[in-house]
Scaffold this motif. Structure first.
Motif: not given
Length: 665
Positions: A76-80, A391-393
């Motif tokens: 999920l984090t990578i998908s963002h 801001v990044r995830r």
């Protein structure tokens, strides 16, 4: 591999937003209303600090940072849009420890409010540190700095702490400081620095610090130490130390704890300067600790000092708030990097407009329009103009944890690491066969010559009447056990040979014994000073006859005296008998103990009650009105050096100090 960059996110044009690690040295401020994402971007900076091998100490008033120990679903984090390498590096390196002052909900943490600067600290730096410590203590006790009384107390307390530092005397607890305040002459301070009335009030309030929540603040859990915060449990990890303040219910205790941590960081950084960032200090919702003039809460002074000076020593400060109008503008002005999230309140926008002093209307007018997670980055070291970014995830979940969930975030190894390992006590000796009953021996002849005393016995020493081992249900008295094994082992570390960074001795065994002490009640002529303390002050003290207590060892007949907070068994009387301080002046308590409650090895008395009474009469010429037997808990530590040589150290379980003048095996 260390990246040397901080990855914050992306611009609206999808360009990466990075800043060099050394930009952190000049501090960062994150501002934004509730829901703007200011806590998220602050946590992003902490995640990036881990990737760059920078430990952090975080003041977390609400539990928002505790979830740094919970990794989000990587897919999920990578998908963002978060780079997989960021996830891998943070997961591999991070070591989250959540400390809870005055509570065991997380890792219990205590603070020593009397800790003095290192001996080799410069005079100017020591003056600043001691001054802050004095302010913190008097505010904790309820004195007002803006009053004549508070000013007098602060100056007197400063003088005592300063003289103790110059004389090389450590202060480890309330009793030791009380002893210095009561008898400042032992560190060359004249008593007329403060009026008797105010001094008496100070002593009373200082005694209150050894009870209730203050007692937990000072004694429960791992003592706060920067080296402990910087050292990972697992080699190769980077510590994230979260100080969860919600376990403190009082604002004054929160202020005091933050001020004490700030003082520890300040003292440490002076001794450990670095050209590179080697510590990140973050405070979430900083407004209550750093309000604008004229408000001056306990934490404000040291925080202003940190924001002003820490950059020179490699300590980065990160402050976060949703109320910029409620922050001291001089402290905020020390930050060179600003992260401005959505702000709506006119007073907050006005404060920011005044602070940034560049492109005012353009930047400030944009802030109410920002979405959650969007920020205007002002970083003149990297970007010539303000930059709007997303801001990044986060690698971790963004959740607010309550105190009951804190322990689950940490591994069992980390929790165990901060619990002192119990030492296996020596095996109990086999009981000897009970001897045949013998007739009561003759009473000893007691001799006192040239201030020396001993007992000359015509027969064997035996247990007197009423001194048999306790039967089940029998009530005995015991000095209150304040230093159980884990706490006693922590205290004994200061007695081991070596340095702060490594000891050349180790504790290999610990045994608890209950030493029988005779308390003899009698009438004694004494000099009484303020608060009834035993001191001879010309024109102040009075010579009166009072009911008092004298304590003797029921093993060898030695006299007990409390000297500088330390129990000493005297075989020779001092010339001035008024210098003998009994245990009552140490703030000790007696508790009832039955055979079922007994811990440790109960030593049986050899000196009878009658003999103890005769000894008191012969030594002091007093009329004895009563005696009773009390057990004194004493830890016997076996200490071994690197060559295998062993020695024994005795530590009383009541005050936590080395016991002098006797030998126990």
């Amino acid at each position: 591999m260390t990246k040397q960059i901080i990855t914050l996110g992306k611009t609206r044009e999808d360009e990466p937003v990075n800043i060099p690690v050394n930009v952190l040295k000049r501090h960062i401020v994150a501002l934004g209303a509730s829901g703007s994402g200011k806590t998220v971007i602050s946590k992003c900076i902490i995640e990036e600090a881990v990737r760059n091998n920078i430990p952090s100490i975080i003041i977390d008033p609400q539990g928002d940072f505790a979830s740094l120990g919970i990794i989000s679903d990587p897919e999920l984090t990578i998908s963002h849009g978060t780079d997989p390498s960021i996830i891998a590096e943070y997961t591999e390196r991070s070591e989250v420890r959540i400390f809870t002052p005055a509570s065991t909900k997380g890792l219990a943490l205590s603070i020593n409010p009397f800790k003095l600067p290192p001996r080799d600290q410069s005079l100017e730096q020591a003056i600043q540190t001691i001054d802050v410590a004095s302010i913190n203590l008097i505010q904790l006790m309820g004195f007002r700095l803006d009053s004549d009384e508070g000013d007098a107390v602060k100056n007197y307390l400063y003088q005592v702490l300063d003289s103790a530092w110059k004389n090389g005397k450590d202060i480890n607890d309330t009793n030791e400081l009380l002893a210095l305040l009561a008898e400042p002459s032992q560190i060359n301070i004249e008593i007329d620095l403060i009026s008797e009335r105010v001094r008496d009030k100070l002593l009373r309030k200082m005694q209150y610090l050894s009870t209730g929540m203050s007692q937990l603040l000072f004694n429960l859990g791992t003592p706060f130490n920067i080296e402990t915060m910087m050292t990972p449990v697992h080699e190769g990890k980077v510590p994230i130390n979260i100080i969860y303040l919600n376990t403190l219910t009082s604002d004054i205790h929160k202020q005091f704890f933050v001020a004490s941590i700030g003082r520890e960081i300040y003292s440490w950084m002076l001794q450990n300067p670095s050209d590179n960032v080697h510590l990140l200090f973050c405070i979430d919702e900083v407004a209550p600790f750093l309000p604008p003039h004229p408000n001056n809460p306990p934490a404000k002074t040291i925080l202003k000092m940190l924001f002003k000076q820490a950059r020179k020593y490699g300590v980065s400060c990160l402050m976060c708030t949703q109320n910029p109008a409620d922050i001291d503008y001089k402290a905020m002005a020390q930050s060179n990097t600003w992260l401005l999230g959505r702000l709506m309140a006119k007073q907050d926008l006005s404060k920011v407009r005044h602070m940034i002093k560049r492109n005012k209307s353009t930047i400030v007018d944009e802030l109410p329009k920002l979405k959650s997670g969007e920020f205007v980055l002002i970083c003149p070291d990297v970007y010539d103009e303000p930059l709007t970014m997303q801001v990044r995830r986060l690698v971790t979940k963004h959740e607010t944890l309550d105190e009951d969930s804190l322990s689950d975030v940490m591994s069992a190894e980390i929790r165990k690491y901060f619990e002192v390992t119990s030492l296996k006590p020596e095996p109990e000796p086999e009981p000897e066969p009970e001897p045949e009953p013998e007739p009561e021996p003759e009473q000893p002849e007691i001799r006192v010559q040239d201030n020396k005393f001993d007992l000359e016995y015509t027969g064997e020493l035996t247990t007197g009447a009423g001194e048999a081992p306790a039967e089940k249900g029998d009530i005995n008295l015991m000095f209150e056990m304040n230093f159980h094994q884990n706490k006693a082992i922590k205290r004994v570390q200061s007695y081991l040979a070596g340095t702060l960074f490594g000891k050349t001795e180790t504790v290999v065994n610990a045994t608890l014994k209950l030493l029988p002490i005779w308390q003899v009640t009698c009438n004694v002529d004494k000099h009484r000073g303020p608060l009834g303390l035993d001191m001879n002050i010309p024109f102040i003290s009075k010579s009166i006859t009072v009911e008092d207590t004298i304590y003797f060892s029921s093993i060898g007949g030695e006299l007990l005296s409390l000297e500088r907070g330390q129990i000493n068994f005297l075989k020779v009387l001092p010339e001035d008998k008024n210098r003998i301080r009994d245990l009552n002046l140490g703030g000790v308590r007696l508790v009832e103990m039955t055979a079922d409650d007994t811990i440790g090895t109960v030593m049986q008395p050899r000196l009878s009650a009658k003999k103890a009474s005769n000894l008191a009469k012969a030594m002091f010429g007093v009329d004895v009105s009563g005696t009773r037997l009390i057990r004194l808990p004493v830890w016997i530590f076996t200490i071994q050096n690197q060559t295998g040589k062993k020695r024994t150290l005795l530590l009383d379980g009541m005050l936590g100090k080395e016991v002098m003048g006797i030998e126990l095996r």
